[in-house]
Every structure is written in C-alpha cells, then in structure tokens.
Design a protein around this motif. Sequence first.
Motif: not given
Length: 295
Positions: A201, A176, A284-285, A221, A246-249, A287, A62, A252
């Motif tokens: 995306w 994203s 962020k978010n 999504t 994943h980046c903070l997701n 994949l 983060e 998903m």
Amino acid sequence: MRSGSIIAEKGRRSPMWNIVTDSSCDDLNFEHSATDIRYDSVPFYIHTDHREFVDDGSIDTEELIAVMSKSKIARTACPSPDLWLKHFQRPGNALAFTLSSALSGSYSSARTAELMAKEADPSRNIAVIDSLAEGPSITLLIRAVTRMIEAGMDFDSIVKKANALRARIHIIYALSSFDNLVKNGRMSRMTGFVANALGFWGVGIASPEGRIAIKGKVRGTKRVLNSILNDMKEKGSAIQEVVIVHCLNLPMAQALKDMIIAAFGDLPVTIFPTGGLATFYAEKNGLIVSYRCAE
C-alpha cells in the motif's frame, strides 16, 4: 449535475449564497435549514481507451474500475470555464472550491470564469479557492464556510478565513493500486509493477503545494491503518472533524473510524463512497482521509 439548495421561508437573509465545487468533492449534503445557500457541482471527465465518463454523480464505481483496468490510457479533464460561469452568474455571492491546482486545471478554469463574470458585472462577489487537496478536504472547507455564513459573516471575511483554514486541514491517501499513477507518469512502470505484485500500500500526503507525496509503502491492512493514525497523531491531539472516502472498501473505512474515535475521542467522523474523480485517484480499495485541526 449534482446540486442541492435550501431557502429559508421566514427570516430570509440576503443575498443568496452559491457554493460551487468541482466533482472531486464526494458529498453535497450540506443543507442547513436556516440559511439561503445553493450547492452545485461541475463535473470532471474521465477518459479511457474506448469510453468517456462524466462525473456527474451517475458513474457506477465498479464499472469505472473495470474499464480503467483494461485501458492503456486513463486520464481526466477538468470542467470548462463555461460550466463554472453559469453558476457564477446566478444572483448572490459565489464561492467556488476546486481540486488542487497542482493536480488539475480546474482552479485555472474556474478563475477564468470568475474573470468573465466580473467583466460583465464588476460588482459581483465571486471567489475561487484552491483547496490544495481534494474531495474530503473540500467537504470540510464547505462545512466550515456554511457555519460562517450562518453566523452572518461578510463575504470578504469568509474568503479570508477559508483560505487560512486550508493550513489546518490535512489529507492522507492510502492506495492499494498504482495503475493510474503509472499511466499518468507519476510513478515508474517497474516501481508500480513491483509494488502491486508484492501487495504494498502506498501511504501519502498532500505537499504544501497540493501535490501527492508518497510517504512510504507498507504491507497489510493493519499497518496501513496504523500509518494513517500515526500521521494524525503527529499533527497533535486537537483534531476536530474527519471525513473518510473509500473506494469499495467500507469495512476498512469503518475500522479506521473506530480507531480514530478510540484515539481522539468522540469527534465527528463521516464516511462516504468515492465519486468518479476520487475513484480515479484512490482506485479499488483505496482510502482518502481528511481531518481538520483546531487553531
């Protein structure tokens, strides 16, 4: 520096195997109880306007994202030959896996270290393998190589099979945010601005040369997950193993895992959070998904 090793106390085989990756690989939990293998990672460096991050497993994702979002400059630097060299000088065989040479100088740096080590000792068994991809693809390569070592294969055979295996490992990017692509000149500023503003995306793959190729842009999504699944189905049904980072997701990533198992059966699907270098690419978010197909 992240590392792990396991040494069998009984029935120990010789020589020791040293598996080294750059920090584009997000997981190093490859330990197997019956094999003498040491796993190590050498770090990338992430540079922003006012701060440098060392990708040694200590980065707060983060915090990194927050710093990058406020910086006009965001770029990476690969591990130096000296960092690779000290692992190549350890006793035993050495296998190194790098981020795609089309994306980074990490492969070239590792090859330089290989030449340095062999110049000092020409008898050393050292091989540097260009993953032609990144993170989760390297995880799948190392898992396969570990199985080969445990099966008692010799060094040259393992190197040959590992290089051939790359053609059966595929990678998909779902992004994203396009900020770092814009900052590094891989997407025009206007295109990136429009894509971000409209909530698109980007869904991409690795080209045969190991470059990131955006296949298309989708909104929502559900459409992103369907695009990933459709790409996998295009490669056929004989998918044997999947790794998702994943980046903070996590929600998903978990939803994608459920869809993959529903579509292809109860195959191994592993989920990991992004490390520093993968966070730089995924943002962020995002994949990054890799999967291995049968021969």
